[in-house]
Write a protein that holds these residues in place. Structure first.
Motif, PDB file in Angstrom:
ATOM      1  N   GLU A   1       0.362  12.279   2.862  1.00  0.00           N
ATOM      2  CA  GLU A   1      -0.561  11.576   3.752  1.00  0.00           C
ATOM      3  C   GLU A   1       0.173  10.412   4.392  1.00  0.00           C
ATOM      4  N   GLU A   2      -0.359   9.915   5.497  1.00  0.00           N
ATOM      5  CA  GLU A   2       0.248   8.784   6.175  1.00  0.00           C
ATOM      6  C   GLU A   2      -0.615   7.526   6.110  1.00  0.00           C
TER       7      GLU A   2
ATOM      8  N   GLY B   1      -5.551   5.407  -0.379  1.00  0.00           N
ATOM      9  CA  GLY B   1      -4.269   4.741  -0.615  1.00  0.00           C
ATOM     10  C   GLY B   1      -4.300   3.917  -1.890  1.00  0.00           C
ATOM     11  N   ASN B   2      -3.137   3.569  -2.388  1.00  0.00           N
ATOM     12  CA  ASN B   2      -3.018   2.787  -3.612  1.00  0.00           C
ATOM     13  C   ASN B   2      -2.496   1.391  -3.311  1.00  0.00           C
TER      14      ASN B   2
ATOM     15  N   THR C   1      -2.512   4.543   4.499  1.00  0.00           N
ATOM     16  CA  THR C   1      -2.425   3.766   3.267  1.00  0.00           C
ATOM     17  C   THR C   1      -3.709   3.002   2.966  1.00  0.00           C
ATOM     18  N   ASN C   2      -4.695   3.091   3.839  1.00  0.00           N
ATOM     19  CA  ASN C   2      -5.946   2.364   3.674  1.00  0.00           C
ATOM     20  C   ASN C   2      -6.566   2.686   2.315  1.00  0.00           C
TER      21      ASN C   2
ATOM     22  N   ARG D   1       0.846  -1.199   0.000  1.00  0.00           N
ATOM     23  CA  ARG D   1       0.000   0.000   0.000  1.00  0.00           C
ATOM     24  C   ARG D   1       0.871   1.235   0.000  1.00  0.00           C
ATOM     25  N   GLN D   2       0.366   2.277  -0.624  1.00  0.00           N
ATOM     26  CA  GLN D   2       1.067   3.552  -0.668  1.00  0.00           C
ATOM     27  C   GLN D   2       0.063   4.650  -0.355  1.00  0.00           C
ATOM     28  N   ALA D   3       0.433   5.529   0.558  1.00  0.00           N
ATOM     29  CA  ALA D   3      -0.430   6.652   0.928  1.00  0.00           C
ATOM     30  C   ALA D   3      -0.383   7.720  -0.165  1.00  0.00           C
TER      31      ALA D   3
END
Length: 131
Positions: free
Chosen positions: A26-27, A35-36, A29-30, A20-22
């Motif tokens: 942003e922090e 998130g991605n 990652t959901n 996951r990437q935010a």
């Protein structure tokens, strides 16, 4: 140690990685928060094989620790959330999910998603003698 003739290592197989990437600055990652979902290859900028080996070792240690702490329980599948600090080349445990959702995996690799979803059923059928 064996369980009805099947080595327990079957349960410790890592079926997939989904990362996951935010969003920028942003922090979180959901996926539901923007998130991605990415593959490990898309996420890691250094040696992917080394990172994959570190993750495998960390997950194996965690499953061994769970077995030691909860010897009467049987964990068929776990979602182990880790953070990777590539500058320090360190992994950090975020949490262990006993009912992982696989939303990210479904986005990045549908074949792996279906394989992971069927694994508990395949294991149960094997344990009951179905072929």
């Amino acid at each position: 140690m064996k369980s009805k003739g099947l080595p327990l290592i079957f349960l410790k197989e890592i079926h997939s990685f989904d990362c996951r990437q935010a969003l920028l600055k942003e922090e979180i990652t959901n996926l539901s928060k923007g998130g991605n979902a990415l593959s490990l290859k898309q996420t890691v900028f250094k040696d992917e094989k080394d990172i994959r080996a570190q993750i495998n070792r960390a997950c194996k240690r965690m499953t061994q620790a769970l077995e030691a702490i909860c010897p009467e329980d049987c964990f068929i599948e776990l979602g182990i959330d880790l953070a990777l600090d590539e500058k320090q080349n360190k992994l950090f445990l975020i949490e262990v999910n006993f009912r992982p959702g696989y939303k990210g995996l479904k986005i990045i690799d549908q074949q792996a998603y279906y394989r992971v979803c069927w694994a508990p059923f395949s294991y149960s059928a094997y344990q009951q003698g179905f072929k």
